[in-house]
Design a protein around this motif. Structure first.
Motif, PDB file in Angstrom:
ATOM      1  N   ALA A 280       0.830  -1.209   0.000  1.00  0.00           N
ATOM      2  CA  ALA A 280       0.000   0.000   0.000  1.00  0.00           C
ATOM      3  C   ALA A 280       0.858   1.249   0.000  1.00  0.00           C
ATOM      4  O   ALA A 280       0.552   2.236  -0.682  1.00  0.00           O
ATOM      5  CB  ALA A 280      -0.927  -0.003   1.211  1.00  0.00           C
ATOM      6  N   PHE A 281       1.976   1.226   0.757  1.00  0.00           N
ATOM      7  CA  PHE A 281       2.846   2.398   0.797  1.00  0.00           C
ATOM      8  C   PHE A 281       3.520   2.607  -0.554  1.00  0.00           C
ATOM      9  O   PHE A 281       3.657   3.745  -1.013  1.00  0.00           O
ATOM     10  CB  PHE A 281       3.895   2.250   1.893  1.00  0.00           C
ATOM     11  CG  PHE A 281       4.634   3.528   2.194  1.00  0.00           C
ATOM     12  CD1 PHE A 281       4.081   4.475   3.032  1.00  0.00           C
ATOM     13  CD2 PHE A 281       5.867   3.791   1.630  1.00  0.00           C
ATOM     14  CE1 PHE A 281       4.738   5.671   3.308  1.00  0.00           C
ATOM     15  CE2 PHE A 281       6.539   4.969   1.885  1.00  0.00           C
ATOM     16  CZ  PHE A 281       5.977   5.918   2.727  1.00  0.00           C
ATOM     17  N   VAL A 282       3.935   1.517  -1.201  1.00  0.00           N
ATOM     18  CA  VAL A 282       4.531   1.630  -2.537  1.00  0.00           C
ATOM     19  C   VAL A 282       3.517   2.238  -3.498  1.00  0.00           C
ATOM     20  O   VAL A 282       3.858   3.075  -4.352  1.00  0.00           O
ATOM     21  CB  VAL A 282       4.999   0.255  -3.043  1.00  0.00           C
ATOM     22  CG1 VAL A 282       5.354   0.318  -4.528  1.00  0.00           C
ATOM     23  CG2 VAL A 282       6.207  -0.219  -2.241  1.00  0.00           C
ATOM     24  N   GLY A 283       2.245   1.841  -3.356  1.00  0.00           N
ATOM     25  CA  GLY A 283       1.201   2.414  -4.201  1.00  0.00           C
ATOM     26  C   GLY A 283       1.072   3.914  -4.015  1.00  0.00           C
ATOM     27  O   GLY A 283       0.899   4.666  -4.987  1.00  0.00           O
ATOM     28  N   VAL A 284       1.197   4.365  -2.773  1.00  0.00           N
ATOM     29  CA  VAL A 284       1.140   5.806  -2.493  1.00  0.00           C
ATOM     30  C   VAL A 284       2.344   6.507  -3.111  1.00  0.00           C
ATOM     31  O   VAL A 284       2.218   7.602  -3.671  1.00  0.00           O
ATOM     32  CB  VAL A 284       1.086   6.050  -0.969  1.00  0.00           C
ATOM     33  CG1 VAL A 284       1.335   7.523  -0.643  1.00  0.00           C
ATOM     34  CG2 VAL A 284      -0.260   5.622  -0.410  1.00  0.00           C
ATOM     35  N   VAL A 285       3.523   5.886  -3.025  1.00  0.00           N
ATOM     36  CA  VAL A 285       4.724   6.462  -3.631  1.00  0.00           C
ATOM     37  C   VAL A 285       4.532   6.641  -5.126  1.00  0.00           C
ATOM     38  O   VAL A 285       4.855   7.697  -5.694  1.00  0.00           O
ATOM     39  CB  VAL A 285       5.946   5.568  -3.347  1.00  0.00           C
ATOM     40  CG1 VAL A 285       7.131   5.960  -4.235  1.00  0.00           C
ATOM     41  CG2 VAL A 285       6.348   5.660  -1.881  1.00  0.00           C
ATOM     42  N   GLU A 286       3.999   5.641  -5.783  1.00  0.00           N
ATOM     43  CA  GLU A 286       3.826   5.714  -7.236  1.00  0.00           C
ATOM     44  C   GLU A 286       2.826   6.794  -7.634  1.00  0.00           C
ATOM     45  O   GLU A 286       2.969   7.428  -8.688  1.00  0.00           O
ATOM     46  CB  GLU A 286       3.390   4.349  -7.760  1.00  0.00           C
ATOM     47  CG  GLU A 286       4.498   3.295  -7.648  1.00  0.00           C
ATOM     48  CD  GLU A 286       4.052   1.930  -8.110  1.00  0.00           C
ATOM     49  OE1 GLU A 286       2.835   1.642  -8.006  1.00  0.00           O
ATOM     50  OE2 GLU A 286       4.906   1.156  -8.572  1.00  0.00           O
ATOM     51  N   LYS A 287       1.808   7.007  -6.810  1.00  0.00           N
ATOM     52  CA  LYS A 287       0.820   8.051  -7.108  1.00  0.00           C
ATOM     53  C   LYS A 287       1.320   9.449  -6.774  1.00  0.00           C
ATOM     54  O   LYS A 287       0.940  10.431  -7.426  1.00  0.00           O
ATOM     55  CB  LYS A 287      -0.476   7.769  -6.345  1.00  0.00           C
ATOM     56  CG  LYS A 287      -1.264   6.599  -6.882  1.00  0.00           C
ATOM     57  CD  LYS A 287      -2.588   6.429  -6.144  1.00  0.00           C
ATOM     58  CE  LYS A 287      -2.393   5.935  -4.742  1.00  0.00           C
ATOM     59  NZ  LYS A 287      -3.681   5.601  -4.071  1.00  0.00           N
ATOM     60  N   THR A 288       2.178   9.555  -5.752  1.00  0.00           N
ATOM     61  CA  THR A 288       2.630  10.862  -5.266  1.00  0.00           C
ATOM     62  C   THR A 288       3.890  11.338  -5.974  1.00  0.00           C
ATOM     63  O   THR A 288       4.176  12.544  -6.008  1.00  0.00           O
ATOM     64  CB  THR A 288       2.880  10.801  -3.749  1.00  0.00           C
ATOM     65  OG1 THR A 288       1.743  10.225  -3.106  1.00  0.00           O
ATOM     66  CG2 THR A 288       3.128  12.184  -3.167  1.00  0.00           C
ATOM     67  N   ARG A 289       4.641  10.421  -6.538  1.00  0.00           N
ATOM     68  CA  ARG A 289       5.955  10.731  -7.131  1.00  0.00           C
ATOM     69  C   ARG A 289       5.972  11.959  -8.049  1.00  0.00           C
ATOM     70  O   ARG A 289       6.885  12.779  -7.941  1.00  0.00           O
ATOM     71  CB  ARG A 289       6.478   9.509  -7.876  1.00  0.00           C
ATOM     72  CG  ARG A 289       7.865   9.671  -8.446  1.00  0.00           C
ATOM     73  CD  ARG A 289       8.362   8.325  -8.945  1.00  0.00           C
ATOM     74  NE  ARG A 289       7.452   7.735  -9.890  1.00  0.00           N
ATOM     75  CZ  ARG A 289       7.397   6.426 -10.173  1.00  0.00           C
ATOM     76  NH1 ARG A 289       8.179   5.609  -9.537  1.00  0.00           N
ATOM     77  NH2 ARG A 289       6.559   5.957 -11.069  1.00  0.00           N
ATOM     78  N   PRO A 290       5.007  12.142  -8.933  1.00  0.00           N
ATOM     79  CA  PRO A 290       5.071  13.313  -9.821  1.00  0.00           C
ATOM     80  C   PRO A 290       5.054  14.659  -9.095  1.00  0.00           C
ATOM     81  O   PRO A 290       5.462  15.678  -9.659  1.00  0.00           O
ATOM     82  CB  PRO A 290       3.816  13.161 -10.702  1.00  0.00           C
ATOM     83  CG  PRO A 290       3.520  11.701 -10.662  1.00  0.00           C
ATOM     84  CD  PRO A 290       3.883  11.259  -9.277  1.00  0.00           C
ATOM     85  N   ALA A 291       4.605  14.668  -7.834  1.00  0.00           N
ATOM     86  CA  ALA A 291       4.528  15.924  -7.085  1.00  0.00           C
ATOM     87  C   ALA A 291       5.876  16.381  -6.577  1.00  0.00           C
ATOM     88  O   ALA A 291       6.047  17.541  -6.195  1.00  0.00           O
ATOM     89  CB  ALA A 291       3.552  15.777  -5.912  1.00  0.00           C
ATOM     90  N   PHE A 292       6.873  15.487  -6.547  1.00  0.00           N
ATOM     91  CA  PHE A 292       8.185  15.876  -6.008  1.00  0.00           C
ATOM     92  C   PHE A 292       9.057  16.488  -7.089  1.00  0.00           C
ATOM     93  O   PHE A 292       8.923  16.171  -8.263  1.00  0.00           O
ATOM     94  CB  PHE A 292       8.882  14.642  -5.420  1.00  0.00           C
ATOM     95  CG  PHE A 292       8.236  14.156  -4.140  1.00  0.00           C
ATOM     96  CD1 PHE A 292       8.368  14.879  -2.968  1.00  0.00           C
ATOM     97  CD2 PHE A 292       7.484  12.994  -4.123  1.00  0.00           C
ATOM     98  CE1 PHE A 292       7.782  14.440  -1.793  1.00  0.00           C
ATOM     99  CE2 PHE A 292       6.897  12.545  -2.957  1.00  0.00           C
ATOM    100  CZ  PHE A 292       7.036  13.267  -1.785  1.00  0.00           C
TER     101      PHE A 292
END
Length: 292
Positions: A280-292
């Motif tokens: 689940a955390f990896v899923g959040v990373v993949e969704k949030t990554r473009p914001a960094f």
């Protein structure tokens, strides 16, 4: 052999003391000693050298620790998947973080989104220098850890790109330059940050066949900044590790010439079966990554 005994074994390896292990686990010290003795009797080997203080793993203890953590991780994954099937979103996730970059710049945003989507999962963040995070991933002490990419030893997910900058006193001649060369930093006392990306910083100089005049070593970014502002030396740090500035700090950061960058990502043991919480955390990373 029980899961309780393996948990006590793994906790003792981390705390290196019976009292500390008992406090962490919420049991008595005699219970910890009894569990370890029973486990060692069943296995027929000594897992710890008790003649030294703090206690140390024996060679066979070192080998069996990785197996114990693997078993405990699988048991936790089974428990989480069962809870998920029943519609209960709970579990535990251990993340390894190196220094200010991941702890202050990357993790807060990721954890905020993660807890919105998975409020019942407990997250334990353990902080250490880069090389220690690598060992924790290899030993499966943590589920996920922040690393500098590329790293072919693990399964990885890129998150952000950062650059290294020179730190100089605001009233120094270098502060007036648009960028700073590593050669110029070698002409002044150097403050080597021993946490975070210390190994990479050393390699920056080595690859350029340079050797900084290391006069000080610091473990905290605040100490480095304070010493630079007092003109006690210069340093190199990752830009994302720096706090927000208001113009009166006494130090300034300057890009290196040529620019030196690094990529930061999340890593998991290549043979690990991720728990639902880790997935689940990896899923959040993949969704949030473009914001960094």
């Amino acid at each position: 052999m029980t899961f309780g005994q393996l948990e006590i074994f793994a906790t003792l390896a981390e705390t290196r003391g019976f009292t500390a292990a008992a406090l962490r686990l919420g049991v008595s010290q005699p219970a910890v000693s009894h569990a370890l003795k029973t486990l060692e009797t069943e296995l027929g080997v000594a897992l710890f050298d008790r003649t030294v203080s703090p206690i140390e793993l024996t060679p066979v203890g070192e080998r069996l620790l990785a197996r114990a953590r693997e078993i405990l991780g699988l048991a936790d994954a089974i428990h989480q998947e069962a809870l998920e099937y029943r519609g209960v979103q709970s579990g535990r996730l251990r993340i390894g973080s190196f220094g200010a970059t991941s702890s202050l710049q990357l993790l807060p945003r990721l954890l905020e989104r993660f807890h919105k989507e998975h409020p019942g999962i407990e997250v334990m963040v353990e902080e250490a220098p880069d090389d220690e995070i690598i060992r924790w991933i290899e030993d499966r002490r943590i589920d996920l850890g922040f690393v500098v990419l590329p790293d072919d030893r693990f399964r990885t997910w890129p998150i952000a790109q950062d650059q290294f900058v020179a730190l100089v006193a605001a009233d120094s001649a270098l502060a007036d330059q648009p960028s700073v060369r590593l050669e110029q930093l070698c002409e002044r006392p150097f403050i080597m940050p021993e946490s975070g990306s210390a190994g990479i910083i050393r390699r920056l100089f080595t690859q350029s066949r340079l050797s900084p005049n290391v006069r000080y070593r610091t473990s905290q970014i605040l100490s480095t900044l304070t010493m630079v502002s007092r003109n006690q030396g210069v340093s190199v740090v990752a830009e994302m590790a720096l706090p927000k500035v208001n113009g009166g700090e006494g130090w300034v950061s300057k890009p290196l010439d040529p620019v030196r960058t690094r990529k930061i990502g999340l890593a998991m043991h290549s043979q690990a079966n991720p728990s639902p919480a880790a997935a689940a955390f990896v899923g959040v990373v993949e969704k949030t990554r473009p914001a960094f």
